[in-house]
Design an enzyme around this catalytic site. Structure first.
Site, PDB file in Angstrom:
ATOM      1  N   LYS A  14      -4.745 -43.745  35.124  1.00 19.65           N
ATOM      2  CA  LYS A  14      -5.007 -43.455  33.821  1.00 19.65           C
ATOM      3  C   LYS A  14      -6.087 -43.681  32.488  1.00 19.65           C
ATOM      4  O   LYS A  14      -7.309 -43.351  32.679  1.00 19.65           O
ATOM      5  CB  LYS A  14      -4.255 -43.088  32.890  1.00 19.65           C
ATOM      6  CG  LYS A  14      -2.896 -42.394  33.246  1.00 19.65           C
ATOM      7  CD  LYS A  14      -2.987 -40.832  33.707  1.00 19.65           C
ATOM      8  CE  LYS A  14      -1.818 -40.380  33.706  1.00 19.65           C
ATOM      9  NZ  LYS A  14      -1.745 -38.756  34.068  1.00 19.65           N
ATOM     10  N   LYS A  74     -11.814 -41.423  33.263  1.00 18.67           N
ATOM     11  CA  LYS A  74     -11.663 -40.691  34.507  1.00 18.67           C
ATOM     12  C   LYS A  74     -12.991 -41.332  35.949  1.00 18.67           C
ATOM     13  O   LYS A  74     -12.935 -42.070  36.438  1.00 18.67           O
ATOM     14  CB  LYS A  74     -10.601 -40.961  35.068  1.00 18.67           C
ATOM     15  CG  LYS A  74      -9.078 -40.768  33.763  1.00 18.67           C
ATOM     16  CD  LYS A  74      -8.549 -39.870  34.330  1.00 18.67           C
ATOM     17  CE  LYS A  74      -6.910 -40.184  33.745  1.00 18.67           C
ATOM     18  NZ  LYS A  74      -7.440 -38.694  32.045  1.00 18.67           N
ATOM     19  N   GLU A 166      -7.199 -32.527  37.961  1.00 19.85           N
ATOM     20  CA  GLU A 166      -7.748 -30.858  38.180  1.00 19.85           C
ATOM     21  C   GLU A 166      -8.131 -30.346  37.090  1.00 19.85           C
ATOM     22  O   GLU A 166      -7.968 -29.259  36.502  1.00 19.85           O
ATOM     23  CB  GLU A 166      -5.928 -29.844  38.928  1.00 19.85           C
ATOM     24  CG  GLU A 166      -5.388 -29.948  40.152  1.00 19.85           C
ATOM     25  CD  GLU A 166      -4.652 -29.330  40.282  1.00 19.85           C
ATOM     26  OE1 GLU A 166      -4.169 -29.001  41.008  1.00 19.85           O
ATOM     27  OE2 GLU A 166      -3.304 -29.662  39.633  1.00 19.85           O
TER      28      GLU A 166
END
Length: 219
Positions: A14, A74, A166
């Site tokens: 994460k 990220k 996604e």
């Protein structure tokens, strides 16, 4: 590390440490693993966009604005970021390119076998094309996710952290990368690098999966 050990160690990272970079030789090995991924009839209906510098990652991060801002860090802090792209249609030209490559690689003893392979590949593609307007693209997407699984396991085996994403705006990302003009669309982003253990809430949590008895039926 065994395959099972890699699968147990793998988790969705994460937060990445922007100061840690994947060595280029290792990054090349991971890309080669991706290139060698399995696909139905060896159709390989995919293309991968790779970013490893700040400018490239900033372009990919344009797909993580607004609603998807929680994924921007990220993308920007990872060492390498890949965009998994699928064709809007799996064309005859693409399937012939695959067949020609197989011929160059010595897979066909004769031109007759080569032609037969091409026709069989089109047959399986047409099964999905004839099933409806979204079936062909869904079939291509399935192949892309086979490649995703290969990459995630390979990365874990090499001690590289990963986060499949996604949560992004595919229209914005397609526009930024000019994918539509190439007959492609973005399906998944994969961030690769090394965890920031202080910022990653997921790093210390135990792995949780349904039990063997729940997910398997033995005949």
């Amino acid at each position: 590390m065994s395959i099972v050990d890699a699968a147990r160690a793998r988790y969705t990272t994460k937060a990445f440490d922007p100061s840690k970079k994947i060595p280029e030789s290792l990054a090349a090995d991971l890309l080669e693993t991706l290139r060698l991924s399995a696909s139905s009839t060896n159709s390989q209906p995919w293309h991968f966009v790779v970013a490893k510098d700040d400018a490239g990652k900033a372009r990919i991060a344009k797909g993580t604005q607004g609603t998807y801002a929680f994924n921007e860090g990220k993308v920007k802090n990872a060492s390498h970021v890949l965009v998994f792209c699928a064709p809007k249609e799996v064309s005859d030209e693409h399937l012939w390119q695959v067949t020609e490559q197989e011929a160059k690689d010595g897979r066909y003893p004769s031109d007759e076998v080569k032609t037969d392979s091409f026709e069989k590949r089109k047959f399986f593609r047409n099964l999905h094309r004839d099933a409806g307007p979204v079936a062909e693209s869904a079939w291509a997407a399935k192949q892309l996710y086979l490649a995703l699984g290969s990459l995630l396991l390979a990365a874990a085996a090499e001690g590289v952290d990963a986060c499949p994403i996604e949560g992004f705006d595919p229209e914005a990302l397609d526009a930024e990368l000019g994918l539509s003009e190439k007959g492609l669309t973005s399906l998944v982003i994969v961030a690769l690098g090394y965890r920031d253990a202080d910022a990653d809430f997921n790093v210390g949590l135990s792995k949780s999966r349904l039990s063997h008895e729940v997910v398997f039926t033995e005949l």
